[in-house]
Design an enzyme around this catalytic site. Structure first.
Site, PDB file in Angstrom:
ATOM      1  N   ASP A  86      52.090  40.316  38.402  1.00  0.00           N
ATOM      2  CA  ASP A  86      51.111  41.523  38.734  1.00  0.00           C
ATOM      3  C   ASP A  86      50.684  41.283  40.362  1.00  0.00           C
ATOM      4  O   ASP A  86      50.689  42.061  41.134  1.00  0.00           O
ATOM      5  CB  ASP A  86      50.230  42.427  37.973  1.00  0.00           C
ATOM      6  N   HIS A 148      42.372  34.436  34.436  1.00  0.00           N
ATOM      7  CA  HIS A 148      43.129  34.545  33.175  1.00  0.00           C
ATOM      8  C   HIS A 148      44.110  33.715  32.684  1.00  0.00           C
ATOM      9  O   HIS A 148      44.943  33.700  31.593  1.00  0.00           O
ATOM     10  CB  HIS A 148      43.924  36.313  33.351  1.00  0.00           C
ATOM     11  N   ASP A 167      41.785  38.099  38.680  1.00  0.00           N
ATOM     12  CA  ASP A 167      41.739  39.061  37.514  1.00  0.00           C
ATOM     13  C   ASP A 167      39.995  39.310  37.154  1.00  0.00           C
ATOM     14  O   ASP A 167      39.818  40.321  36.372  1.00  0.00           O
ATOM     15  CB  ASP A 167      42.382  38.554  36.282  1.00  0.00           C
TER      16      ASP A 167
HETATM   17 FE1  FEO Z   1      46.405  40.530  36.808  1.00  0.00          FE
HETATM   18 FE2  FEO Z   1      46.772  37.815  34.814  1.00  0.00          FE
HETATM   19  O1  FEO Z   1      47.238  39.176  35.988  1.00  0.00           O
END
Ligand code: FEO
Length: 398
Positions: A86, A148, A167
């Site tokens: 992402d 994360h 994140d």
């Molecule tokens: Fe928004 Fe761990 O990615």
């Protein structure tokens, strides 16, 4: 590259150039009812630097926002704080378009990025604590492993007292507004907690240590700029304190009764437990797994003290919806819970014990053996369920 998408000024030298995903409704099993944003940032230093990119389909939106401030070809560096797609889905195309002198990531990040994308350009690894001169600005880096992913890191822009936190401190919330003080606080903190519960909860012990490390560093923050949701420019202290509280997972007197049901027998048991909890003074939450998403259940567990789970037996197993929810909860590792299992059955009756085994795996302290009802719970069974609720409420008080 003219276009309708414009950059948003964060400071005189930093712009938000990310993308808004109004339609995202699922993030790996986490229901994202309000969409999300993928935040990228442009630092207008002597060496112009792009911090993170966006999910692949949003590359043009990001490039238009960049082009509203500078010629994208003027970007010298790209820093990737987190390798998940992402934030890196369009990194290869961005590198192709921009041709940066260098692309930086943490040591682990450089490795993961190569494993995912096999770039022809080398990714330059940065050590924990390393600094990077942008000419008239300086970025420093802090590894934030498992926040994360193992590669994750923070970047800190000293001159602006601005933390790029990837994140961490983020939320899945699509809004036209970019700053915390522009958003209803009830929505802001609900979504921040919901995100913590559904993404960061398993890493709570690491988060506690990281917060201590950040406090010890003496760094000050005028801005916390995450990779999802709004930029914190006003309520920085509150979100940091909230993280400390969520990470501590101190049990409260809230008890979550979560259950699946076929013909309402297990539901009747759940109702009796809930009444017992209330009578004993606990704050009881009754959650039929057909009515509440798994993400709602872990959100309620974020600040709870008990988890009581029920399932009828179907074909010698727990109900599929219960298996789904329990798999999700187990993975997110909520801590410091007491609880029990219960459930109805027609003939074989394995489900309640299977649920109990998962609760054991989750290190939930079991208050008593599973309560089971054959076919329909009679008055004795309902009284047992009620008593279980009261017992759990008493233990939560203690
Ligand atoms: Fe928004 Fe761990 O990615």
């Amino acid at each position: 590259m003219a276009g309708v998408y414009k950059a948003v000024k964060v400071t005189d030298n930093v712009y938000w150039v990310g993308a808004i995903d109004w339609n995202l409704r699922d993030f790996h099993g986490y229901t994202t009812k309000r969409g999300s944003t993928y935040n990228a940032y442009l630092i207008l230093a002597d060496k112009i630097t792009l911090v993170d990119t966006v999910k692949a389909p949003f590359k043009d939106e990001m490039m238009q926002r960049i082009a509203s401030v500078i010629d994208p070809a003027d970007i010298t560096y790209i820093v990737s704080n987190h390798s998940e797609m992402d934030h890196t889905g369009c990194l290869a195309e961005t590198m192709e378009a921009v041709k940066p002198e260098k692309v930086f990531a943490s040591i682990m990040g450089a490795k993961i990025l190569q494993e995912h994308f096999s770039f022809s350009q080398e990714i330059t690894p940065l050590k924990d604590g390393e600094t990077l001169s942008l000419g008239n600005r300086t970025l420093s880096f802090m590894e934030t492993r498992m926040l994360h992913w193992p590669d994750s890191m923070f970047s800190y822009l000293a001159e602006e007292e601005l933390l790029f936190s990837q994140d961490a401190f983020g939320m899945h919330l699509a809004t036209a507004e970019r700053f915390d003080d522009e958003i209803d606080p009830a929505i802001l903190y609900f979504e921040a907690a919901y995100y913590y519960a559904n993404i960061l909860l398993p890493y709570s012990a690491l988060i506690t240590k990281l917060l201590e490390k950040v406090a010890a560093s003496g760094l000050t923050f005028k801005f916390i700029a995450p990779d999802h949701g709004p930029i914190w420019r006003t309520d920085r202290e509150t979100i940091i304190k909230s993280y400390a509280g969520w990470a501590a997972q101190k049990p409260t007197n809230k008890a979550v009764v979560a259950y699946g049901t076929m013909w309402h027998s297990t539901e009747k048991m759940a109702g009796a437990i809930c009444e017992g909890l209330k009578e004993g003074g606990a704050h009881a939450i009754l959650m039929n797994m057909d009515a509440f998403h798994r993400s709602d259940i872990i959100y309620e567990l974020l600040e709870a003290g008990a988890l009581i789970v029920g399932s009828p037996t179907l074909n010698n197993n727990m109900l599929p919806i219960v298996a789904d929810v329990m798999t999700y909860l187990k993975g997110l590792k909520p801590q410091n819970l007491i609880g029990a299992a219960f459930g109805s059955y027609g003939w074989s009756g394995e489900a309640a014990r299977q649920v109990q085994e998962i609760l054991k795996d989750m290190k939930v302290e079991l208050v008593e053996e599973p309560i089971r009802a054959k076919n329909v719970p009679n008055e004795d069974v309902l009284a047992q369920c009620h008593a279980l609720g009261k017992t759990i409420a008493e233990k939560l008080k203690a």
